[in-house]
Enzyme design. Structure first.
Site, mmCIF file in Angstrom:
data_model
loop_
_atom_site.group_PDB
_atom_site.id
_atom_site.type_symbol
_atom_site.label_atom_id
_atom_site.label_comp_id
_atom_site.label_asym_id
_atom_site.label_seq_id
_atom_site.Cartn_x
_atom_site.Cartn_y
_atom_site.Cartn_z
ATOM 1 N N HIS A 1 8.498 41.594 -22.028
ATOM 2 C CA HIS A 1 7.076 41.640 -22.386
ATOM 3 C C HIS A 1 6.798 42.940 -23.116
ATOM 4 O O HIS A 1 7.421 43.962 -22.823
ATOM 5 C CB HIS A 1 6.192 41.543 -21.127
ATOM 6 C CG HIS A 1 4.792 41.128 -21.457
ATOM 7 N ND1 HIS A 1 3.811 42.035 -21.791
ATOM 8 C CD2 HIS A 1 4.222 39.905 -21.546
ATOM 9 C CE1 HIS A 1 2.698 41.378 -22.059
ATOM 10 N NE2 HIS A 1 2.920 40.090 -21.921
ATOM 11 N N GLU B 1 6.046 32.930 -18.415
ATOM 12 C CA GLU B 1 6.499 31.628 -18.907
ATOM 13 C C GLU B 1 7.640 31.004 -18.113
ATOM 14 O O GLU B 1 7.824 29.791 -18.155
ATOM 15 C CB GLU B 1 6.900 31.742 -20.387
ATOM 16 C CG GLU B 1 5.843 32.346 -21.282
ATOM 17 C CD GLU B 1 4.621 31.460 -21.456
ATOM 18 O OE1 GLU B 1 4.281 30.728 -20.500
ATOM 19 O OE2 GLU B 1 4.017 31.514 -22.528
HETATM 20 N N1 CMC Z 1 15.959 38.544 -24.178
HETATM 21 C C1 CMC Z 1 16.850 39.377 -24.713
HETATM 22 N N2 CMC Z 1 16.527 40.571 -25.243
HETATM 23 C C2 CMC Z 1 15.232 40.903 -25.242
HETATM 24 C C3 CMC Z 1 14.235 40.074 -24.704
HETATM 25 C C4 CMC Z 1 14.643 38.858 -24.144
HETATM 26 N N3 CMC Z 1 13.761 38.007 -23.611
HETATM 27 N N4 CMC Z 1 13.032 40.666 -24.855
HETATM 28 C C5 CMC Z 1 13.247 41.828 -25.469
HETATM 29 N N5 CMC Z 1 14.590 41.975 -25.704
HETATM 30 C C6 CMC Z 1 15.259 43.121 -26.306
HETATM 31 C C7 CMC Z 1 15.227 43.076 -27.830
HETATM 32 O O1 CMC Z 1 16.325 42.352 -28.345
HETATM 33 C C8 CMC Z 1 15.301 44.540 -28.157
HETATM 34 O O2 CMC Z 1 16.635 44.976 -28.004
HETATM 35 P P1 CMC Z 1 17.274 46.097 -28.986
HETATM 36 O O3 CMC Z 1 16.458 47.340 -28.718
HETATM 37 O O4 CMC Z 1 18.690 46.181 -28.537
HETATM 38 O O5 CMC Z 1 17.082 45.569 -30.371
HETATM 39 C C9 CMC Z 1 14.484 45.201 -27.033
HETATM 40 O O6 CMC Z 1 14.537 44.301 -25.942
HETATM 41 C C10 CMC Z 1 13.036 45.417 -27.403
HETATM 42 O O7 CMC Z 1 12.562 44.221 -27.975
HETATM 43 P P2 CMC Z 1 11.226 44.118 -28.820
HETATM 44 O O8 CMC Z 1 11.355 42.937 -29.721
HETATM 45 O O9 CMC Z 1 10.883 45.432 -29.436
HETATM 46 O O10 CMC Z 1 10.188 43.832 -27.670
HETATM 47 P P3 CMC Z 1 8.753 43.253 -27.860
HETATM 48 O O11 CMC Z 1 7.861 44.047 -27.023
HETATM 49 O O12 CMC Z 1 8.403 43.148 -29.304
HETATM 50 O O13 CMC Z 1 8.953 41.764 -27.325
HETATM 51 C C11 CMC Z 1 8.643 39.692 -26.331
HETATM 52 C C12 CMC Z 1 8.172 41.143 -26.368
HETATM 53 C C13 CMC Z 1 7.823 38.929 -25.293
HETATM 54 C C14 CMC Z 1 8.413 39.079 -27.702
HETATM 55 C C15 CMC Z 1 10.141 39.655 -25.978
HETATM 56 O O14 CMC Z 1 10.361 40.226 -24.722
HETATM 57 C C16 CMC Z 1 10.715 38.241 -26.059
HETATM 58 O O15 CMC Z 1 11.109 37.809 -27.146
HETATM 59 N N6 CMC Z 1 10.779 37.510 -24.908
HETATM 60 C C17 CMC Z 1 11.242 36.123 -24.929
HETATM 61 C C18 CMC Z 1 10.107 35.182 -25.330
HETATM 62 C C19 CMC Z 1 9.099 35.031 -24.214
HETATM 63 O O16 CMC Z 1 9.438 34.864 -23.060
HETATM 64 N N7 CMC Z 1 7.805 35.065 -24.606
HETATM 65 C C20 CMC Z 1 6.688 34.911 -23.656
HETATM 66 C C21 CMC Z 1 5.957 36.198 -23.447
HETATM 67 S S1 CMC Z 1 4.872 36.184 -21.998
HETATM 68 C C22 CMC Z 1 3.597 35.108 -22.462
HETATM 69 C C23 CMC Z 1 2.602 35.806 -23.313
HETATM 70 O O17 CMC Z 1 1.735 36.510 -22.771
HETATM 71 O O18 CMC Z 1 2.683 35.670 -24.542
#
Ligand code: CMC
Length: 364
Positions: A253, A308
């Site tokens: 998240h 989720e």
């Molecule tokens: N699985 C694997 N790696 C992850 C994940 C994950 N679920 N989430 C973040 N990371 C890694 C990402 O690859 C990155 O790694 P690196 O630094 O090595 O490149 C690091 O963590 C930071 O990622 P980010 O993209 O900067 O993080 P963010 O804050 O932009 O992403 C997120 C938030 C929700 C998009 C992400 O955690 C994700 O893609 N999760 C899976 C999809 C999901 O479950 N979405 C529902 C969110 S909750 C419902 C809502 O409120 O929307």
């Protein structure tokens, strides 16, 4: 200058505070969600979706907002929505359930009377009807006496839900109704800041919800559980997925650095519903494996279970098809979008940030 090297760009707007709101507070360090002065844990399962809707809309929607009044008026709005969308429903057979809701929402007139109620009703009524039409069944008319949660399940399945099923969905709707400045809510506020209509703001928000990084995650959570196979495969399967660069759906998240409090609430609902305890234990084993893999492979980011993961199990247990999961999220979140859009219109300026130009300059 290469992309991402412009010093003053906040990538993904991380840590940027872009609005003041009285509606909800997400404390990512403490793992706390406050909904207009109430902790989520204190109201989930105790207060209805209609009650929370009234709370969120207070001061922004000019109508009586008590839980019972809203239950009645939302029921009547479902009837109105069903009647108004009847000529459009046949066309939804060519669309995904969420595509159908997008079309039906966009068709709500900009100047509709009681737009907040009509838009809220249209999501639930349109989603249920579109799924039935897709499955070759006739749509089921709303029952205005029912709660929003119970009526959604009845319109979807054609038979009234048990009290436990209705209560479970109601708690989910409360849990998912509002959550700070998430991507879809921000989108609603941007559209509203231009003084576009509430229909525009809500339709735009639905489009932003759809992606798998936001509201599109729960369907793929079940796809992941299916693909993993036996629980003893989980760690190796998940490790390979993360090493490939895949995101594990239902984890991570932008704000929470500890457990998402919504995940605990929804998991408790799944436990109470007590439908397929083997499925729940399997999901728990996969969750533990995923958390271990994420801790090992992404040690610099605390990645925990989000809303989720157990939402997928709950909606599956309630008999929703996977391609309806994002729409079910919208059934809840639409009331938050409406409150935020109206709050933005009431006090906010046009949202218009700047971009840093990194393309070529004209010659000479
Ligand atoms: N699985 C694997 N790696 C992850 C994940 C994950 N679920 N989430 C973040 N990371 C890694 C990402 O690859 C990155 O790694 P690196 O630094 O090595 O490149 C690091 O963590 C930071 O990622 P980010 O993209 O900067 O993080 P963010 O804050 O932009 O992403 C997120 C938030 C929700 C998009 C992400 O955690 C994700 O893609 N999760 C899976 C999809 C999901 O479950 N979405 C529902 C969110 S909750 C419902 C809502 O409120 O929307």
């Amino acid at each position: 200058m290469p992309r991402g090297e412009t010093s003053n760009v906040a990538d993904g707007l991380e840590n940027v505070v872009a609005a003041e709101t009285v509606l909800s507070k997400v404390d990512g360090e403490a793992g706390v969600l406050v909904l207009r002065g109430h902790l989520l844990q204190d109201i989930a399962g105790r207060r209805s979706f209609e009650w929370l809707t009234g709370l969120l809309w207070q001061d922004f929607v000019d109508r009586p907002l008590g839980g019972e009044v809203l239950r009645r008026d939302l029921g009547l709005a479902r009837e109105r929505a069903f009647a108004q969308m009847s000529d459009l429903l046949p066309a939804t057979c060519r669309l995904s359930p969420l595509g159908a809701v997008r079309m039906l929402l966009a068709a709500v007139p900009d100047d509709a009377a009681d737009a907040p109620l009509l838009l809220t009703a249209s999501v639930a009524v349109g989603l249920a009807a579109a799924i039935r039409i897709r499955d070759g069944k006739p749509p089921v008319a709303p029952d205005p006496q029912s709660t929003h949660a119970a009526d959604f399940l009845r319109m979807l399945k054609g038979t009234p839900p048990t009290p436990d099923e209705a209560a479970a969905l109601d708690t989910y709707l409360v849990t998912a109704a509002d959550h700070g400045l998430n991507a879809s809510t921000f989108t609603a506020r941007v559209a509203a800041s231009t003084q576009a209509s509430l229909t525009d703001a809500v339709t735009a928000a639905l489009c932003a919800l759809k992606g798998p990084l936001h509201g599109g995650a729960p369907g793929p959570v079940l796809d992941m559980l299916d693909a993993i196979g036996p629980a003893e495969n989980a760690e190796a399967w998940l490790d390979e997925a993360v090493m490939r660069g895949d995101r594990l759906m239902g984890f991570g998240h932008r704000i929470y650095r500890v457990q998402d409090p919504r995940s605990d609430v929804v998991k408790a609902v799944v436990e109470r519903l007590n439908r397929d305890i083997g499925r729940l234990h399997y999901a728990e084993a996969v969750e533990q494996a995923a958390l271990a893999v994420l801790a090992k492979r992404k040690p610099n980011r605390s990645l925990q279970t989000n809303l989720e993961f157990y939402t997928a199990l709950l909606l599956e247990a309630l008999g929703l098809p996977r391609d309806a999961f994002t729409g079910a999220f919208a059934v809840a979140r639409v009331v938050g979008w409406i409150a935020h859009a109206l709050e933005q219109q009431a006090g906010g300026r046009l949202i218009r940030p700047q971009s840093a130009y990194i393309g070529p300059m004209p010659r000479g």
